[in-house]
Design a protein around this motif. Structure first.
Motif, PDB file in Angstrom:
ATOM      1  N   UNK A 114       1.192  -1.017  -0.352  1.00  0.00           N
ATOM      2  CA  UNK A 114       0.278  -0.335   0.327  1.00  0.00           C
ATOM      3  C   UNK A 114       0.652   0.752   0.223  1.00  0.00           C
ATOM      4  N   UNK A 115       0.571   1.975  -0.476  1.00  0.00           N
ATOM      5  CA  UNK A 115       1.269   3.486  -0.440  1.00  0.00           C
ATOM      6  C   UNK A 115      -0.258   4.757  -0.364  1.00  0.00           C
ATOM      7  N   UNK A 116       0.777   5.320   0.275  1.00  0.00           N
ATOM      8  CA  UNK A 116       0.024   6.086   1.250  1.00  0.00           C
ATOM      9  C   UNK A 116       0.342   8.091   0.381  1.00  0.00           C
ATOM     10  N   UNK A 117      -0.092   8.697  -0.052  1.00  0.00           N
ATOM     11  CA  UNK A 117       0.162  10.141  -0.743  1.00  0.00           C
ATOM     12  C   UNK A 117      -0.418  11.680  -0.024  1.00  0.00           C
ATOM     13  N   UNK A 118      -0.148  12.444   0.251  1.00  0.00           N
ATOM     14  CA  UNK A 118      -0.639  13.324   1.180  1.00  0.00           C
ATOM     15  C   UNK A 118       0.214  15.071  -0.115  1.00  0.00           C
ATOM     16  N   UNK A 119      -0.210  15.590  -1.170  1.00  0.00           N
ATOM     17  CA  UNK A 119       0.731  16.420  -1.478  1.00  0.00           C
ATOM     18  C   UNK A 119       0.166  17.749  -1.403  1.00  0.00           C
ATOM     19  N   UNK A 120       1.044  18.957  -1.055  1.00  0.00           N
ATOM     20  CA  UNK A 120      -0.119  19.772  -1.197  1.00  0.00           C
ATOM     21  C   UNK A 120       0.527  21.033  -2.084  1.00  0.00           C
ATOM     22  N   UNK A 121       0.072  21.790  -2.703  1.00  0.00           N
ATOM     23  CA  UNK A 121       1.294  22.710  -3.430  1.00  0.00           C
ATOM     24  C   UNK A 121       0.402  23.843  -4.163  1.00  0.00           C
ATOM     25  N   UNK A 122       1.077  25.021  -4.176  1.00  0.00           N
ATOM     26  CA  UNK A 122       0.810  26.326  -4.404  1.00  0.00           C
ATOM     27  C   UNK A 122       1.788  27.196  -5.642  1.00  0.00           C
ATOM     28  N   UNK A 123       1.271  27.728  -6.157  1.00  0.00           N
ATOM     29  CA  UNK A 123       1.432  28.278  -7.316  1.00  0.00           C
ATOM     30  C   UNK A 123       1.548  29.798  -7.671  1.00  0.00           C
ATOM     31  N   UNK A 124       2.281  30.825  -7.813  1.00  0.00           N
ATOM     32  CA  UNK A 124       1.743  32.275  -8.515  1.00  0.00           C
ATOM     33  C   UNK A 124       2.321  32.143  -9.837  1.00  0.00           C
ATOM     34  N   UNK A 125       1.988  32.686 -10.546  1.00  0.00           N
ATOM     35  CA  UNK A 125       2.321  33.007 -11.613  1.00  0.00           C
ATOM     36  C   UNK A 125       2.453  34.361 -11.850  1.00  0.00           C
ATOM     37  N   UNK A 126       2.654  34.808 -12.898  1.00  0.00           N
ATOM     38  CA  UNK A 126       2.961  36.532 -13.363  1.00  0.00           C
ATOM     39  C   UNK A 126       2.712  36.189 -14.845  1.00  0.00           C
ATOM     40  N   UNK A 127       2.404  37.433 -15.968  1.00  0.00           N
ATOM     41  CA  UNK A 127       1.953  38.079 -16.675  1.00  0.00           C
ATOM     42  C   UNK A 127       1.315  36.446 -17.838  1.00  0.00           C
ATOM     43  N   UNK A 128       0.715  36.070 -16.566  1.00  0.00           N
ATOM     44  CA  UNK A 128      -0.453  35.049 -17.193  1.00  0.00           C
ATOM     45  C   UNK A 128      -1.235  35.356 -18.444  1.00  0.00           C
ATOM     46  N   UNK A 129      -1.299  35.292 -19.634  1.00  0.00           N
ATOM     47  CA  UNK A 129      -2.263  35.312 -20.698  1.00  0.00           C
ATOM     48  C   UNK A 129      -3.801  35.134 -20.824  1.00  0.00           C
ATOM     49  N   UNK A 130      -4.436  35.911 -21.064  1.00  0.00           N
ATOM     50  CA  UNK A 130      -6.405  35.382 -21.341  1.00  0.00           C
ATOM     51  C   UNK A 130      -6.835  36.389 -22.659  1.00  0.00           C
ATOM     52  N   UNK A 131      -7.829  36.604 -22.657  1.00  0.00           N
ATOM     53  CA  UNK A 131      -8.742  36.390 -23.866  1.00  0.00           C
ATOM     54  C   UNK A 131      -8.954  37.837 -23.225  1.00  0.00           C
ATOM     55  N   UNK A 168      -3.851  26.781  -5.975  1.00  0.00           N
ATOM     56  CA  UNK A 168      -2.788  25.951  -4.852  1.00  0.00           C
ATOM     57  C   UNK A 168      -4.122  24.973  -4.630  1.00  0.00           C
ATOM     58  N   UNK A 169      -3.860  24.094  -3.901  1.00  0.00           N
ATOM     59  CA  UNK A 169      -4.540  22.536  -3.463  1.00  0.00           C
ATOM     60  C   UNK A 169      -3.534  21.752  -2.859  1.00  0.00           C
ATOM     61  N   UNK A 170      -4.572  20.692  -2.742  1.00  0.00           N
ATOM     62  CA  UNK A 170      -3.815  19.055  -1.955  1.00  0.00           C
ATOM     63  C   UNK A 170      -4.744  17.995  -2.431  1.00  0.00           C
ATOM     64  N   UNK A 171      -3.400  16.752  -2.844  1.00  0.00           N
ATOM     65  CA  UNK A 171      -3.558  15.417  -3.867  1.00  0.00           C
ATOM     66  C   UNK A 171      -4.074  14.660  -2.548  1.00  0.00           C
ATOM     67  N   UNK A 172      -4.516  13.288  -2.344  1.00  0.00           N
ATOM     68  CA  UNK A 172      -4.804  12.568  -1.701  1.00  0.00           C
ATOM     69  C   UNK A 172      -4.616  11.292  -2.110  1.00  0.00           C
ATOM     70  N   UNK A 173      -4.301  10.679  -1.873  1.00  0.00           N
ATOM     71  CA  UNK A 173      -4.109   8.966  -2.688  1.00  0.00           C
ATOM     72  C   UNK A 173      -3.488   7.754  -1.643  1.00  0.00           C
ATOM     73  N   UNK A 174      -4.459   6.824  -2.230  1.00  0.00           N
ATOM     74  CA  UNK A 174      -4.337   5.717  -1.480  1.00  0.00           C
ATOM     75  C   UNK A 174      -4.352   4.841  -2.550  1.00  0.00           C
TER      76      UNK A 174
END
Lengths: 210, 822
Positions: B600-617, B641-647
């Motif tokens: 068995x494998x258990x994972x909890x992984x949180x992430x945060x990402x900040x971007x600049x000069x992102x492009x939208x229309x 940002x978010x969090x991943x859980x996996x079993x």
């Protein structure tokens, strides 16, 4: 034999596949209705028309129609409004008359004058709304309207009868502002396609309807 | 790995007269490692004699290679007596383990190869060199990282997904055709806008923020088969690794994730092939040696077969539509000398789609690479790559007086050179990389004799991106390791170009243009920056680790689109004077744990990402043939940002995983002017923002040759702008009044798929039959929601468009030709 059965199953499934259907979609409506004013005032003599309607709202009261109270999100015409055209800060003689629900007309007997600011005033109950004063420009474009009957494909009908309206516009050879005595409500039919169609896009500032 | 030790041990065997015995076992190994090998096959090795005094331990070492390609295999896990030892082969395929004297059951496991089981009578130092064959899916179900079950605990970089093509084929797929992108969408943190859109969104990044590499060469566009398949035929794919945002310094050029796809080399032993026919396409695979043990070739091709399906539709437009696609891969490998090899690969994809007489697309993608891999010494490896890519894109309006054809594209050349020095505790990689991009002129020409369209042409930008990088992989202690690196990238837009000048302190709109500057040759604009990378792993126990990662990433090319999802006609746009490069800072923190035996494998992984000069229309953006494309774009900040859980269950008859991801992706325009704002500069959900996603995949072995798979996918509906009201205009016209952009969401997505695969159905040489049902419950998942007038009433009602709103069964059969009997 097994393979043959599977192919038959495929065709049946595709036959009953439906891609578009109506759904319920909860919306957060605005608290109050908004007034929508549309119309065209030109310098030419003749009938000038202004249309008044309101959008839906969260607290919209039901409408009494044909003995029943109905509640829907359709736009509603605004009745019993008082509309006047103002010239240089003074109201012109006479007011717009409501000829149908939400439709107000005014018979302009003399052309509007070039260089003079005009605005429209609308009174609904105790509230008064005024448009931004606009000065009538001196230069006009020319246009011609024609029509024809043709047959062409519409949706799944390959030979549908259609009335084709065409306008030809001659713009004045000037720079700066000029005036058109007509407006085209550029009501583009935005066809639903499964995939993005770069040729199926409206020009800027157009009116989109479904 | 200390190679001096290895060489000394080999010498010591000769001195002790064991060379004959050793060669006999190697010969046995060669014989048995032909494709007759099954999981239960075992080899026995004898080193020394039991009847004598022994020290506390002996060294067992050797080298593991791929039997098909001859390449050394890194990451092969060494399992001793049923337990993973923690030893894996290094970058050069070598392993070294210290074991007490005695009889040991040593199993070598790799992600894409069948395990090799050995019985080792270890009463002296021993060398076991083995080669491994690509494994068949009948042996294992979907087990990510099965080669190295505790890799998720030991690897310092979090958010790494590695999957083999064989395992991918076990995941139920639309129309029975396994696909990399569709398979990855079953992993936590990976999603897409919807069915029929190409590309993947990884941890809240846009699809164009993914760096897609094929044998280390950049693949600009992976759009294929209208998004139902990617460009990569799994038959010629070895494995692929997805870095979800924390990239080693050897990767760069995109602000989001990196997907590194390794293509398979042809067999050096014998000619063999495979022919397959499915409901959506036919395919062919052929591989074999041009010069035995020296030069091999592999060819894989797919051709669509879907027009008969379109003909079954009830809608006249769909009936008269046509879709054709093909893709081909040619790979050659030349073993120049021991430790030196040269690879050549070519990928070609082509698509044409015509929707009735209304519009059509035509796009092709080509990539050619030459790669050299060599061992310059016992500890030094060198890799060099040159690649050339070309992307052409045409769309047309085939009917009426406005019938026209618009085309654009991008051509690019890439070169990369780096060297790696490694020992037991360190690995240093240093190198340089450059890509030259040349945008093709956008052209509009009339289509057909009745067209009144005037021809038009617009030149596109040219630029060069260069980078130098240093990456360090350092095992600080038994429980701590880090991967650190630095990358400096610099981009220059090259002339000629026309740079429009806008009035200062004014929005970039057509009315504010004051003039333009025509730049001839030379540099028009340059950008650059440092990109630090760091990944740290700290073991909390023998089976649990804590990981911390950070990466800064720059991006100088983006696809611009005025739709909610990626399309084949997206325009690749280089950074320019008015389009600054994007950059993002990615952080993650996770805890990773395995059970005893790594079942068995258990994972909890949180992430945060900040971007600049992102492009939208902007609303009603005009992207094509627009000389001032910046007037169609909005720039701002991105936040995810978010969090991943996996079993996950790795071993046993039943394998699979359940994953839950909470993820947000937001955009905020930053302009002072309303024309360049979205929702008044408020944080706005991105088109692919799906806060909740659950993926379940179960894979059960059905002995002796079957594999039953079930997958389930649930996600929050993507954002959409809704019609919140309507009003009359000029009396009769009903005009919808839209909400703020992306203020609502389409209904949630839910889908269950099923597949059953069985091998050796009719041919003992090797064939497979795959039966699958996509969308088992026939749920009409919304692709989009739109509003239209409800009959004669003046009400605008919401409608749902479901691209795949039915059950889609599929069956595919493939048979292997040539090669050895299996």
């Amino acid at each position: 034999m097994i393979k043959m059965r599977i192919w038959i199953l495929l065709l049946l499934v595709l036959g009953i596949c439906s891609c578009v259907d109506q759904i319920s979609f909860p919306l957060e409506k605005a608290d109050t209705e908004r007034l929508i004013v549309s119309g065209l005032i030109t310098d030419a003599k003749g009938t000038k028309t202004i249309f008044l309607s309101t959008t839906t709202a969260a607290n919209r009261p039901p409408l009494f129609v044909n003995g029943y109270y109905t509640q829907n999100d359709a736009p509603r015409p605004v009745q019993n409004a008082q509309i006047t055209l103002w010239r240089a800060g003074q109201p012109l003689f006479g007011a717009f008359q409501e000829v149908r629900a939400g439709v107000y007309e005014y018979e302009l007997e003399e052309p509007l004058e070039v260089g003079i600011p005009y605005f429209v005033e609308i009174k609904i109950g105790a509230k008064t709304f005024r448009s931004t004063p606009q000065v009538m420009p001196s230069i006009s474009g020319e246009d011609a309207l024609s029509f024809s009957f043709e047959r062409a494909r519409i949706a799944d009908n390959p030979d549908a009868a259609q009335l084709i309206l065409k306008t030809e516009l001659t713009l004045p050879q000037v720079t700066g502002e000029y005036y058109l005595r007509w407006s085209v409500e550029e009501a583009y039919f935005w066809d639903l396609t499964f995939f993005p169609n770069p040729f199926n896009k409206p020009p800027p500032n157009c009116i989109v309807f479904a | 790995m200390n190679f001096h030790f290895l060489r000394n041990y080999r010498n010591s065997f000769k001195k002790k007269g064991l060379s004959l015995l050793f060669s006999i076992f190697l010969g046995a190994n060669f014989f048995l490692s032909l494709p007759t090998l099954a999981q239960s096959d075992s080899l026995t090795f004898y080193f020394g004699k039991a009847e004598q005094a022994h020290p506390a331990s002996y060294v067992l070492t050797g080298k593991i290679s791929s039997q098909e390609s001859g390449d050394v295999l890194a990451g092969v896990g060494v399992h001793v007596n049923g337990t993973f030892s923690g030893v894996v082969t290094d970058k050069f395929g070598y392993y070294l383990i210290s074991l007490p004297p005695g009889i040991h059951r040593v199993v070598f496991r790799h992600i894409s190869h069948a395990p090799r089981i050995t019985e080792v009578h270890l009463y002296d130092n021993g060398v076991i060199d083995l080669d491994m064959i690509t494994k068949s899916f009948e042996l294992d179900g979907v087990v990510v990282l099965s080669d190295d079950p505790d890799r998720n605990v030991r690897n310092p970089i979090s958010g790494v997904v590695k999957l083999s093509a064989t395992e991918l084929k076990a995941i139920p797929a639309f129309m029975g055709e396994a696909d990399i992108f569709k398979g990855l969408q079953m992993m936590p943190g990976v999603s897409s806008v919807g069915e029929g859109t190409s590309g993947i969104n990884v941890r809240g990044a846009k699809t164009d923020q993914n760096l897609i590499l094929m044998n280390e060469a950049v693949v600009l566009s992976s759009n294929h088969a209208l998004g139902f398949l990617s460009s990569f035929n799994t038959d010629v794919t070895e494995n692929f690794t997805l870095y979800k945002g924390n990239l080693p310094a050897t990767y760069g050029g995109r602000a989001g994730a990196a997907l590194d796809i390794s293509m398979r080399a042809g067999s050096m032993e014998a000619w063999k092939g495979q022919v397959g026919l499915g409901t959506s396409n036919g395919k062919l695979l052929l591989e074999g040696p041009l010069v035995k043990e020296k030069l091999s070739v592999i060819v894989g091709a797919r051709k669509s077969n879907v027009n008969w399906l379109l003909g079954q539709a009830r809608n006249l437009d769909i009936q008269s539509s046509r879709l054709n696609f093909y893709d081909g891969y040619l790979g050659m490998q030349w073993k120049m000398a021991q430790g030196h090899s040269m690879e050549m690969s070519t990928l070609l994809t082509g698509d044409t789609f015509q929707f009735s007489d209304q519009f059509g697309f035509d796009w092709t993608n080509a990539l050619g690479t030459i790669r050299y891999k060599g061992l310059l010494g016992e500890k030094i490896a060198l890799r060099a790559l040159v690649a050339s890519g070309n992307f052409d894109n045409t769309f047309l309006d085939p009917a009426g007086v406005e019938a026209a054809q618009v085309s654009n594209g991008m051509r690019y050349q890439q070169a990369k050179l780096y060297t790696t020095w490694a020992d037991e505790q360190h690995a240093f990689s240093v190198g340089i990389e450059a890509i030259h991009y040349q945008g093709k002129p956008e052209k509009r020409v009339p289509f057909g004799e009745f067209s009144a369209i005037q021809s038009d042409q617009l030149g596109k930008e040219r630029g060069i991106e260069g980078a130098a990088f240093l990456n360090i992989d350092y095992e600080l202690s038994e429980s701590t390791s880090l991967i650190g690196g630095i990358r400096y990238s610099r981009y220059s837009q090259l002339g000629p170009d026309t740079v429009f000048q806008y009035r200062p302190f004014a929005p970039k709109i057509g009315d504010e243009i004051q003039g333009y500057q025509a730049v001839g040759s030379g540099t028009v604009q340059s950008y650059g920056g440092w990109e630090p990378r760091l990944a740290l792993r700290q073991n909390l126990s023998s089976r649990t680790s804590l990981k911390l990662s950070y990466a800064r990433l720059y991006q100088y090319i983006q696809s611009v689109s005025a739709t909610f999802g990626p399309t084949p006609i997206d325009l690749w746009q280089l950074s320019s004077v008015h389009i600054p490069p994007q950059h993002a800072d990615n952080f993650s923190l996770g805890i990773f744990s395995n059970s005893e035996g790594n079942t068995w494998e258990y994972t909890v992984d949180a992430f945060y990402r900040l971007g600049k000069n992102q492009v939208e229309y902007r609303d009603f953006a005009n992207l094509f043939l627009n000389p001032q494309i910046e007037t169609a774009l909005v720039f701002g900040k991105g936040k995810a940002y978010g969090m991943e859980f996996m079993v996950k269950k790795n071993l046993g008859i039943l394998t699979g995983w359940i994953a839950y991801t909470y993820s947000r992706s937001l955009f905020q325009s930053t302009s002072l002017f309303t024309e360049e704002q979205i929702n008044g500069n408020a944080w706005t959900p991105a088109n692919y923002d799906k806060p909740h996603e659950v993926n379940l995949i179960l894979s059960r072995k059905m002995y002796p040759r079957g594999l039953l798979n079930l997958t389930m996918n649930y996600s929050t509906g993507r954002p959409v702008s809704a019609v919140t009201a309507s009003y009359y205009l000029n009396g009769g016209l009903v005009v919808p009044d839209y909400s703020l952009r992306n203020a609502y969401r389409i209904p949630d997505y839910f889908r269950v798929d099923f597949s059953y695969a069985v091998e050796k159905v009719f041919s003992k040489k090797g064939d497979s039959l795959n039966f699958g049902i996509y969308n088992l419950f026939g749920r009409k998942n919304a692709y989009s929601v739109f509003w239209k007038k409800d009959g004669d009433s003046q009400q605008l009602r919401p409608y749902r468009l479901a691209i795949l709103g039915a059950i889609f069964p599929s069956i595919s059969y493939s048979i292997q030709l040539g090669g050895a009997d299996d």
